[in-house]
Design a protein around this motif. Sequence first.
Motif, PDB file in Angstrom:
ATOM      1  N   LEU A   1       0.843  -1.196   0.000  1.00 43.84           N
ATOM      2  CA  LEU A   1       0.000   0.000   0.000  1.00 43.84           C
ATOM      3  C   LEU A   1       0.878   1.246   0.000  1.00 43.84           C
ATOM      4  N   VAL A   2       0.672   2.116  -0.976  1.00 41.58           N
ATOM      5  CA  VAL A   2       1.445   3.354  -1.092  1.00 41.58           C
ATOM      6  C   VAL A   2       0.495   4.526  -1.312  1.00 41.58           C
ATOM      7  N   ALA A   3       0.952   5.706  -0.910  1.00 44.74           N
ATOM      8  CA  ALA A   3       0.194   6.928  -1.161  1.00 44.74           C
ATOM      9  C   ALA A   3       0.375   7.345  -2.615  1.00 44.74           C
ATOM     10  N   LYS A   4      -0.711   7.716  -3.238  1.00 44.88           N
ATOM     11  CA  LYS A   4      -0.694   8.248  -4.603  1.00 44.88           C
ATOM     12  C   LYS A   4      -1.387   9.604  -4.601  1.00 44.88           C
ATOM     13  N   ASP A   5      -1.192  10.358  -3.512  1.00 39.73           N
ATOM     14  CA  ASP A   5      -1.823  11.671  -3.378  1.00 39.73           C
ATOM     15  C   ASP A   5      -1.363  12.631  -4.461  1.00 39.73           C
ATOM     16  N   ASN A   6      -0.152  12.440  -4.960  1.00 31.36           N
ATOM     17  CA  ASN A   6       0.354  13.298  -6.021  1.00 31.36           C
ATOM     18  C   ASN A   6      -0.493  13.202  -7.289  1.00 31.36           C
ATOM     19  N   LEU A   7      -1.258  12.122  -7.414  1.00 30.90           N
ATOM     20  CA  LEU A   7      -2.142  11.943  -8.568  1.00 30.90           C
ATOM     21  C   LEU A   7      -3.618  12.095  -8.185  1.00 30.90           C
ATOM     22  N   GLY A   8      -3.873  12.392  -6.899  1.00 25.36           N
ATOM     23  CA  GLY A   8      -5.242  12.515  -6.435  1.00 25.36           C
ATOM     24  C   GLY A   8      -5.923  11.190  -6.182  1.00 25.36           C
TER      25      GLY A   8
END
Length: 183
Positions: free
Chosen positions: A119-126
């Motif tokens: 599981l990783v954050a993909k907040d940079n892509l929304g």
Amino acid sequence: MRTGLRLPDITFHTRVRDESVGGDNPFRWQDKTTADYFKGKRVILFSLPGAFTPTCSTYQLPGFEKNAEAFRELGIDDIYCMSVNDSFVMNKWAEGQGLGNVKVIPDGSGEFTRRIGMLVAKDNLGFGMRSWRYAAIVNDGVIEAWFEEPGRCDNHGEDPYGESSPENLLSWLRGESVSTAAE
């Protein structure tokens, strides 16, 4: 790295077609467990950042669908595509892709993906929290071979693809030399 590990025991909340429901949306909820998908079978599990995304929809999922017969000939019983998306999204994506061989598994809450360490954050892509791209050959719930894209981290600026490709898994199953990143 993950080879030899048993998959985490998770309950997946799925929607299945059931004509007895009637109406325009004849689906019902059906919980399925890790054992329901993996017990007593040799399967491919591949996971990707999101349904309907370009690399996933153009290369990875269609590649596994197209090569399903070759995988069966090499001892694979089923092919599963997992994503941190809910069952509604996964079912609509499967329908849109015209899947007949690959089955989708919704990991809506990301619990399986978190417990397998992908599981990783993909907040940079929304996107929020999503899966890092990987594939595995799983034998009776135990990881036999692991194929992870390089550079796993939160908010990665790119979407690497190659290690977890169907072509790479076919080569491994045929005994050909392949690199398996993070193994």
